[in-house]
Design an enzyme around this catalytic site. Structure first.
Site, mmCIF file in Angstrom:
data_model
loop_
_atom_site.group_PDB
_atom_site.id
_atom_site.type_symbol
_atom_site.label_atom_id
_atom_site.label_comp_id
_atom_site.label_asym_id
_atom_site.label_seq_id
_atom_site.Cartn_x
_atom_site.Cartn_y
_atom_site.Cartn_z
ATOM 1 N N PRO A 124 -0.142 -2.495 1.727
ATOM 2 C CA PRO A 124 -0.393 -1.180 2.317
ATOM 3 C C PRO A 124 0.920 -0.417 2.450
ATOM 4 O O PRO A 124 1.966 -1.011 2.720
ATOM 5 C CB PRO A 124 -0.999 -1.512 3.689
ATOM 6 N N LYS A 125 0.870 0.863 2.237
ATOM 7 C CA LYS A 125 2.055 1.707 2.427
ATOM 8 C C LYS A 125 2.079 2.128 3.896
ATOM 9 O O LYS A 125 1.473 3.123 4.292
ATOM 10 C CB LYS A 125 2.013 2.923 1.507
#
Length: 561
Positions: A124-125
């Site tokens: 995930p960013k």
């Protein structure tokens, strides 16, 4: 990059590399608008990084920064000075440079980037503030803000106060450089439902201010890079987890193709997470030696961001529409943007008074989102153009009893009445939308809202833009309308009653309706004194009386003697 191309009259037509339109400005105005937006972004940037205060939503800042780059490319201007990164206040050198991450626009771009690359992983960013952690002899010795990627501020005193960041390490991590994201810890954050919450600005604010040591308890760390760490990704993740950086292990998944990336991206968008995210990052397990890392040159990783829940859109024109009731509505035409796979190119502002309060002119940048049922909604004006050239709204003499007959000043309300009478609430003329009514009226010059009843099949067929099949369908619809009951025709004439009230009245002819008193109307469902008075005014209106006589001459049910 494309340059502005002068035309004989000095106005410029425009395209950008990305396919988005560039403003049709003369060179002098283009230079001024670019300079103004550049200065505004620089001011916001300065406040954000020096005071830890966000003067504008993170997403708005990012989109306006991209808009500035677009404008600069339109005029062939250098984009290197765009203030999208923090000012260089710190002088502490990073032992390993922050490369940044390349942005991929869609799945096709992801597929193309993944082609030829192996041992890929997705994370995930996490939306927060980037930091370098330096461990020496098992102890955290330095923490450095990202800065310009080569050097930043010494954040060590603040980072030592964050309980979630390990202060000691052992084994391979005893002497290591880690890069990661300091984020605001959340419990069950669902990105799709809760959005970004300006998380990046909140984290920056906590780290900048001097009087909020207790607030640092709410911060966490997500390590996304271990330069010169174990080449084997599972081993790297395992050691990070043992050292206290467990989130990296939990939220790093092996992927083989774009479909798996897309699945992870969608899952993290809709699942409860302990942090705010704004997309995913795909990375290769194999990385170059850390001495080769440079800002902007990290070709072993790429990001696929989530589409923003609200888009900054440029106003291209202001238009006015007059509804069947005479109400004037202001609509902003937009340079098209995509929201949730929906192409948005206009947004309803509301009344003239509301438009004047918003102070919106062509060239302004507004924030648009989707309300219920996917209807575009104006959220705020985020940037105003220097030039305030606004159209003059139409006269406000229109009301619910005007424009049953066509005239030059009645054009818009007259069309609105045609659209209404063709709707399912009135005569139910399938296939008759605004474009069809405009074409018929423009070609055959209707006298009033029922003039279409006299059109022949040949006249309809000769209407520009009408194919044979459509012409025949319309001809059938118009003939079937003649059989509609009296109440449907009264609704088409916009009697100020609900269908339920009209049915309860029991009127089946114009003669019956003329005999009703105001007291009768008051007793009907959802009809009080005010609406009853409006019914009387409607019934006594000269245009309505003329239409009733005309319909009687056409032998429409309920209007004859």
């Amino acid at each position: 990059m494309r340059l502005w191309k002068s035309m004989a009259w000095g106005i410029l037509l425009w395209h950008s590399q990305s396919g988005a339109l560039c403003p049709a400005w003369p060179p002098a105005r283009a230079a001024e608008e670019i300079a103004r937006l550049q200065q505004q972004l620089a001011d916001w940037n300065d406040i954000y990084w020096k005071q830890g205060v966000s003067a504008v939503d993170d997403s708005v800042y990012d989109q306006l920064s991209a808009r500035l780059v677009q404008w600069q490319r339109c005029v062939g201007q250098d984009v290197s000075s765009t203030p999208v990164s923090p000012p260089l206040n710190g002088t502490t050198m990073h032992p390993v440079a922050h490369t940044g991450v390349r942005k991929l626009v869609d799945r096709q771009a992801v597929e193309q980037w993944m082609r030829g690359r192996s041992e890929l992983w997705v994370q995930p960013k996490v939306d927060g503030v980037a930091v370098t952690l330096v461990y020496q002899n098992g102890k955290l010795t330095r923490a450095i803000s990202r800065g310009n990627g080569l050097q930043g501020e010494d954040w060590t005193p603040k980072i030592r106060l964050i309980p979630s960041i390990p202060q000691t390490t052992q084994g391979a991590l005893a002497n290591a450089v880690l890069q990661g994201e300091i984020f605001l810890q959340r419990e069950g954050h669902i990105q799709q439902r809760m959005g970004g919450m300006n998380a990046r600005s909140k984290v920056a604010g906590m780290l900048m201010r001097q009087d909020n040591a207790s607030a640092l308890n709410s911060l966490g760390i997500f390590i996304w890079a271990w330069p010169d760490g174990p080449a084997n990704m599972p081993e790297r993740l395992s050691q990070l987890a043992k050292a206290g950086f467990s989130l990296t292990n939990k939220y790093t998944l092996a992927v083989k193709d774009a479909s798996e990336v897309e699945r992870a991206r969608q899952s993290w968008l809709t699942s409860a997470l302990p942090f705010v995210t704004d997309g995913v990052v795909i990375r290769m397990a194999k990385e170059p030696a850390s001495q080769h890392w440079r800002p902007g040159q990290g070709d072993w990783l790429a990001a696929w961001k989530y589409p923003p829940v609200a888009q900054v859109a440029q106003v291209s024109a202001i238009q006015f529409s007059v509804g069947k009731s005479g109400k004037i509505t202001v609509v902003a035409s937009l340079v098209p943007v995509i929201l949730d796979d929906k192409r948005v190119q206009r947004v309803n502002i509301g009344s003239v008074k509301r438009w004047e309060a918003w102070d919106i002119a062509p060239g302004d940048q507004i924030l648009v989102s989707l309300a219920g049922q996917g209807i575009p909604r104006l959220d705020e004006v985020v940037w105003r153009s220097r030039e305030r050239s606004k159209p003059v709204p139409p006269d406000s003499h229109f009301n619910s009893l005007t424009c049953f007959y066509a005239s030059a000043t009645c054009q818009e309300q007259f069309i609105s009445r045609l659209i209404w009478l063709g709707s399912r609430s009135a005569l139910g003329l399938d296939g008759m939308g605004e474009a069809s009514w405009r074409a018929l009226h423009q070609t055959h010059r209707f006298e009033h809202i029922f003039s279409w009843l006299t059109l022949t099949s040949a006249q309809i067929a000769n209407t520009p833009g009408f194919a044979k099949g459509k012409s025949e369908q319309i001809w059938r619809q118009f003939n079937l309308a003649r059989r509609q009951p009296f109440t449907r025709w009264i609704m088409a004439m916009d009697i100020p009653l609900t269908q339920a009230a009209l049915q309860a009245s029991g009127d089946r002819s114009w003669e019956q309706l003329l005999m009703r008193t105001e007291q009768h109307w008051r007793q009907l469902p959802a009809t009080g004194e005010r609406r009853a008075g409006r019914v009387i005014d409607w019934r006594n209106n000269l245009q309505i009386k003329a239409l009733s006589r005309w319909l009687a001459a056409q032998h429409i049910p309920g209007f004859g003697s």
